[in-house]
Design an enzyme around this catalytic site. Structure first.
Site, PDB file in Angstrom:
ATOM      1  N   ASP A 326      16.577 -44.898  37.806  1.00 55.16           N
ATOM      2  CA  ASP A 326      16.534 -44.467  39.195  1.00 55.16           C
ATOM      3  C   ASP A 326      15.370 -43.526  39.456  1.00 55.16           C
ATOM      4  O   ASP A 326      14.234 -43.857  39.110  1.00 55.16           O
ATOM      5  CB  ASP A 326      17.875 -43.824  39.584  1.00 55.16           C
ATOM      6  CG  ASP A 326      18.175 -44.002  41.055  1.00 55.16           C
ATOM      7  OD1 ASP A 326      17.782 -43.131  41.848  1.00 55.16           O
ATOM      8  OD2 ASP A 326      18.768 -45.033  41.416  1.00 55.16           O
ATOM      9  N   HIS A 370      17.878 -38.684  44.823  1.00 59.99           N
ATOM     10  CA  HIS A 370      18.546 -39.980  44.676  1.00 59.99           C
ATOM     11  C   HIS A 370      19.013 -40.223  43.244  1.00 59.99           C
ATOM     12  O   HIS A 370      20.144 -40.679  43.016  1.00 59.99           O
ATOM     13  CB  HIS A 370      17.611 -41.105  45.127  1.00 59.99           C
ATOM     14  CG  HIS A 370      18.279 -42.432  45.287  1.00 59.99           C
ATOM     15  ND1 HIS A 370      18.401 -43.334  44.261  1.00 59.99           N
ATOM     16  CD2 HIS A 370      18.872 -43.000  46.356  1.00 59.99           C
ATOM     17  CE1 HIS A 370      19.028 -44.410  44.695  1.00 59.99           C
ATOM     18  NE2 HIS A 370      19.322 -44.239  45.970  1.00 59.99           N
ATOM     19  N   SER A 559      23.789 -47.545  47.000  1.00 57.07           N
ATOM     20  CA  SER A 559      23.287 -46.699  45.907  1.00 57.07           C
ATOM     21  C   SER A 559      24.420 -45.987  45.205  1.00 57.07           C
ATOM     22  O   SER A 559      24.333 -45.688  44.010  1.00 57.07           O
ATOM     23  CB  SER A 559      22.309 -45.650  46.455  1.00 57.07           C
ATOM     24  OG  SER A 559      21.011 -46.158  46.518  1.00 57.07           O
TER      25      SER A 559
END
Length: 980
Positions: A326, A370, A559
């Site tokens: 990621d 994120h 996500s």
């Protein structure tokens, strides 16, 4: 593929076509779609076209009112959905795997792409002014939300040239000017969040019959250079063309296709990657503040269940490793890390593939929250008086920052690196490999919108699911994505042809649901992508997680859904570590909860237990873990026997394992030949392969378990020499061409003949699968100056049944091998028979072996011998032999006159000065030093002038350790008179 129960019945295959606009979004208008003369019908309520045809090749044609599809031949071999990309008439196209993708050329627009960490915001301003001034170009404003010329989180800069001819000047000088590696490409997609560029680098997989010297010559002719080779498939290279423009390069690729010398030839596309976090953070749902994704999906109950099995695996087993590919890890965050119950750190590996640096370097920090949102859902510390609980925090973690822009070559290698493979990637800063304890599960909450599936990524997913976890398969989980911006509005998309990594049949695609609304109904998130490839959905909206500054955040979107499923899979492996990737997929599907059951949307409605919105349902972590614990991994045992006495229940089997009765050759197509299938208890009617023509190989698989199987694959390989110890997976990975020169130090050379996909096989059934072995893939008579004795290898993937007792063929009921003989038109007519094989294996570090050559049923007068191709091995073996009291040296001329030798170990010097270890006794024993690495080529031979009986005659070499324990072996088989 052929079943004994179905003969001469033309198989009709269901074909489904999806049509896509430039940029990959779904084409909504009506179209006329044909396969040859067969018109496909539009599926009611869906933008798909379907029909049933027989297996074969069909010319595809698509007619719409405003666009066309590039010319293409569609190979129909199995039920699958095929995306077709449309464009305007006259547009050029490039190939990606099986796809042809048209694009609108904009020759005055170029993109600069940074291969590693892009410049900082402060540096960017100065560098942009510098390159604009030097090359007389200006920034080209994009249609993204930022309205700048920068995309891909700073990794892509887009400019407009004053003159298209200036492209070569920019390409030649920009890296030096900017003092960093920069690739220069032209755009092939300029949609919102869909920037894609191609340059002069291509990934090419050549057909297996091409040898390295052939490939070198082809590349040299085109003024190109080979940058590297890929391990995902033999004969696959990254090639950089130094002359010509994009038109020349695409034309060259087409010429290679026409010459039928490539499997695929595709640009190494540089594509923008999209993180699949919810677009609005936090979302504006009225009940958002009450959402609790872990309790809804029963994570807490799953922990209690695992605690009942073993308190040490309550929060996961330390034998499981999960990778978050990621946006990087904040290694200083107080709610991650530390040591697990095994005393080792939670974060076992951490690397930044954007900056090509470890996450431990001073000053490193992830560029967004994120990555920590994903990591926190999986592994935030639990029961530590903090705000956030992870689902599987007692499993080991690999935290990676992905490349900011998707160059397919590096991105594919990151996946392989994470799974513990050696990639051979030569990028500056590439981390050491292979890593210990590669990932069992890889979680990916990102994708590239509208990027067609490349051949390299297809090979990569196949590689991971086949060889990962020692044959059980690495599970790769992808978020389905959160739509794309169209006219300022986020519009969910069909993942077929749009999110191709998620839609791949060997990955899991996860959609996202909202928690129950005011009516108590849990529904699909309004932005979640959908499609027939969705496996399950997970509740990801409003998921509490960690941020990159030591605190927490409200995470969401697909996500959050993807790592939720990845973490659930980690708990499943904690309960049952022998689950294959298909077992994990099936259990997750079978235990998922039906939500929104009354939905009547033509796309999202439930039909036969499946919805394109939800897949097979919403994740239930407790039910999935219970299903894993209850799963009997021995209930399905798909066996390829080592010999007739092998029942698949006891390994290793021993015996003549080099001649599996479940692998045999026929010179004619079995479907046409008409011979009855051989009974299971007898040896099959094997024939020698014939060079210069097609042959067929039959592989029989029996399910000796108690339950019908799920999906599996039967894979057939050929090595250009026999081996005494074939190691899994090393010797099964396609690594070379059958005519390649033998490398030094010696490594195994393997290539894939074919693969059959099987939907199910009933327990107790035996099925024969047929593979065509093309003439071009039959190895030459001599390789590297000697005659090699090839071997066929067969595999059931993923592996089932008893846990292997080791990593050799004889240790695994899903593996088989057969030494074979190939008849060549120029075979010698004398009575000398020789075959070259290999002793040792890549993981055996022994320095000495004992070879025992058994004469078997050869006549007493027939001499047998061993000789070595490596002069150092020959010399040392000779020195050892001379210390033997029974040693006696014979002169070759005298030996030929007397045609006999009375000692078990005797030395004969050949006319060319090489040494033969020679006897006429029943066996010959030679101690061999393993000098040249851990693989040593050995030639065994005999003289025989008679006609062998129907069962053939074998000269068998057994490899032993110095304590006389058998380790392996191979045989030279004489089955028929040589051609006169």
């Amino acid at each position: 593929m052929k079943s004994k129960k179905i003969k001469n019945t033309p198989e009709r295959i269901s074909v489904v076509i999806s049509l896509h606009n430039p940029g990959g979004t779904l084409y909504e208008k009506d179209a006329l779609v044909r396969l040859g003369r067969i018109k496909l019908k539009r599926v009611k309520g869906k933008n798909l076209y379907s029909g049933k045809v027989q297996k074969g090749s069909y010319k595809l044609s698509v007619t719409t009112e405003d666009m066309i599809a590039p010319s293409r031949v569609l190979e129909v071999t199995k039920n699958e959905i095929t995306p077709i990309y449309l464009g305007k008439k006259g547009w050029p196209s490039y190939r990606m795997g099986k796809n042809r993708v048209p694009f609108q050329p904009e020759e005055n627009i170029i993109g600069l792409v940074f291969e590693t960490q892009p410049p900082s915001e402060r540096e960017s301003k100065k560098l942009m002014e510098k390159v604009c001034k030097q090359f007389k170009m200006k920034p080209h404003k994009l249609k993204n939300e930022k309205g700048t010329n920068i995309a891909g989180d700073g990794a892509m800069w887009i400019f407009k040239l004053r003159n298209a001819k200036d492209l070569d000047k920019v390409r030649a000088n920009v890296s030096k000017l900017m003092e960093r590696d920069v690739r220069v490409g032209i755009p092939v997609d300029m949609g919102t969040d869909q920037i894609k560029l191609i340059d002069h680098r291509f990934v090419v997989r050549f057909k297996n019959h091409l040898k390295p010297k052939d490939i070198d010559g082809l590349v040299e002719e085109t003024s190109g250079r080979i940058l590297r080779k890929f391990i995902q498939a033999g004969n696959t290279y990254l090639i950089e063309f130094l002359k010509g423009d994009w038109k020349n390069h695409l034309q060259l690729m087409e010429s290679w296709y026409k010459e039928d010398i490539v499997v695929y030839a595709e640009p190494d596309v540089m594509a923008e990657i999209t993180d699949d976090v919810f677009p609005a953070d936090p979302p504006d749902d009225t009940l958002y503040g009450t959402q609790a994704n872990l309790t809804l999906q029963n994570a807490d109950q799953a922990w209690q269940f695992l605690n009942g099995i073993n308190p040490n695996i309550t929060l996961g087993s330390t034998n499981v490793t999960v990778c978050s590919l990621d946006r990087g890890i904040d290694t200083d965050h107080p709610d991650i890390g530390g040591n697990l119950t095994d005393g080792n750190p939670q974060l076992s590996q951490c690397y930044d593939f954007s900056g090509m640096q470890p996450c431990t370097v001073a000053g490193y920090a992830p560029d967004t929250s994120h990555g920590m949102g994903v990591y926190g859902i999986i592994a935030a510390l639990t029961d530590n008086n903090s705000a956030v609980a992870g689902i599987a925090p007692n499993t080991h973690q690999i935290g990676l920052e992905r490349p900011l822009s998707l160059g397919t070559a590096n991105y594919a290698d990151v996946l392989l690196w994470a799974a513990g493979f050696t990639t051979g990637n030569t990028t500056v800063g590439w981390p050491a490999e292979p890593i210990a304890n590669g990932a069992d599960i890889i979680s990916c909450s990102h994708g590239s919108n509208g990027l067609a599936l490349s051949g390299l990524m297809d090979d990569t997913f196949e590689y991971l699911s086949t060889y990962g976890r020692g044959g059980l398969g690495t599970l790769v989980v992808y978020s389905a994505g959160n739509g794309t911006l169209i006219g300022g509005v986020t519009v969910p998309q069909l993942i077929t042809g749009f999110r191709t990594f998620a839609a791949h049949p060997r990955t899991l695609a996860i959609s996202n649901s909202n928690q129950p609304n005011g009516l108590g109904i849990e529904v699909l998130s309004g932005t979640s992508n959908f499609g027939p490839e969705i496996d399950i959905c997970a509740q990801g909206t409003g998921a509490p997680s960690l941020n990159d500054v030591g605190g927490t955040q409200t995470f969401g979107g697909t996500s959050a859904s993807a790592p939720t499923v990845a973490a659930a899979a980690a708990l499943m492996l904690s309960a049952e570590p022998q689950l294959t990737w298909i077992n994990l997929r099936d259990i997750l599907r079978n235990t998922a909860v039906v939500i929104d059951g009354a939905n009547v949307n033509p796309v999202g409605q439930w039909i036969a237990g499946f919805s394109q919105w939800y897949g097979f349902g919403r994740l239930d972590i407790l039910a999935a873990v219970q299903g894993a614990n209850d799963f009997d991994t021995g209930a399905v045992n798909l066996v390829i026997r080592d010999n007739l006495s092998d029942d698949g229940t006891i390994v290793p089997t021993g015996g003549t394992f080099w001649r599996s009765p479940d692998i045999w050759i026929r010179n004619a197509n079995p479907a046409v030949e008409g011979l009855p299938d051989p009974a299971y208890g007898v040896n099959p009617p094997n024939q020698n392969a014939i060079s210069g023509t097609d042959n067929w190989v039959r592989v029989r698989v029996k399910n000796v378990g108690t339950t019908a199987s799920s999906n599996f694959y039967v894979r057939l390989y050929l090595t250009h020499f026999a081996g005494s110890q074939f190691v899994y997976p090393t010797d099964f990975i396609p690594s070379g061409n059958p005519g390649d020169p033998i490398p030094n130090p010696l490594v195994q050379g393997t290539y894939l003949i074919g693969e059959a996909f099987v939907t199910t096989q009933a327990n107790g059934s035996e099925v024969i699968y047929d593979f065509q072995w093309p003439a071009a893939m039959v190895p030459p008579e001599t390789v590297g100056g000697t005659s090699w004795h090839p071997c066929l290898l067969a595999e059931v993937s993923p592996h089932t049944g008893p846990t292997p007792s080791g990593n050799l063929v004889i240790d695994n009921s899903n593996l088989g091998q057969r030494n074979i003989t190939i008849d060549y038109s120029d075979d010698s007519t004398d009575d000398t028979y020789e075959a070259t094989g290999v002793v040792g294996n890549a993981e055996d570090k022994s320095t000495m072996k004992r070879l025992v050559l058994h004469k078997g049923r050869l006549p007493k007068k027939s001499p047998i011998w061993i000789r070595f191709l490596d002069e150092r091995v020959e010399k040392t073996a000779l020195e050892l032999l001379r210390k033997n009291p029974s040693y006696r040296e014979y002169d070759l001329k005298l030996m030929e006159e007397q045609n006999k030798c009375k000692k078990a170990n005797a030395l004969v010097k050949s006319k060319n000065g090489r040494t033969y270890f020679y006897t006429t006794e029943s066996r010959l024993i030679v101690n061999v030093p393993m000098i040249n690495g851990r693989l040593t080529p050995v030639v065994i031979g005999t003289e025989y002038s008679g006609k062998p009986d129907k069962d053939g005659i074998e000269l068998v070499l057994i490899e032993e350790n110095m304590s006389s324990i058998q380790l392996g072996g191979f045989a030279l088989r004489i089955e028929a008179e040589r051609p006169k």
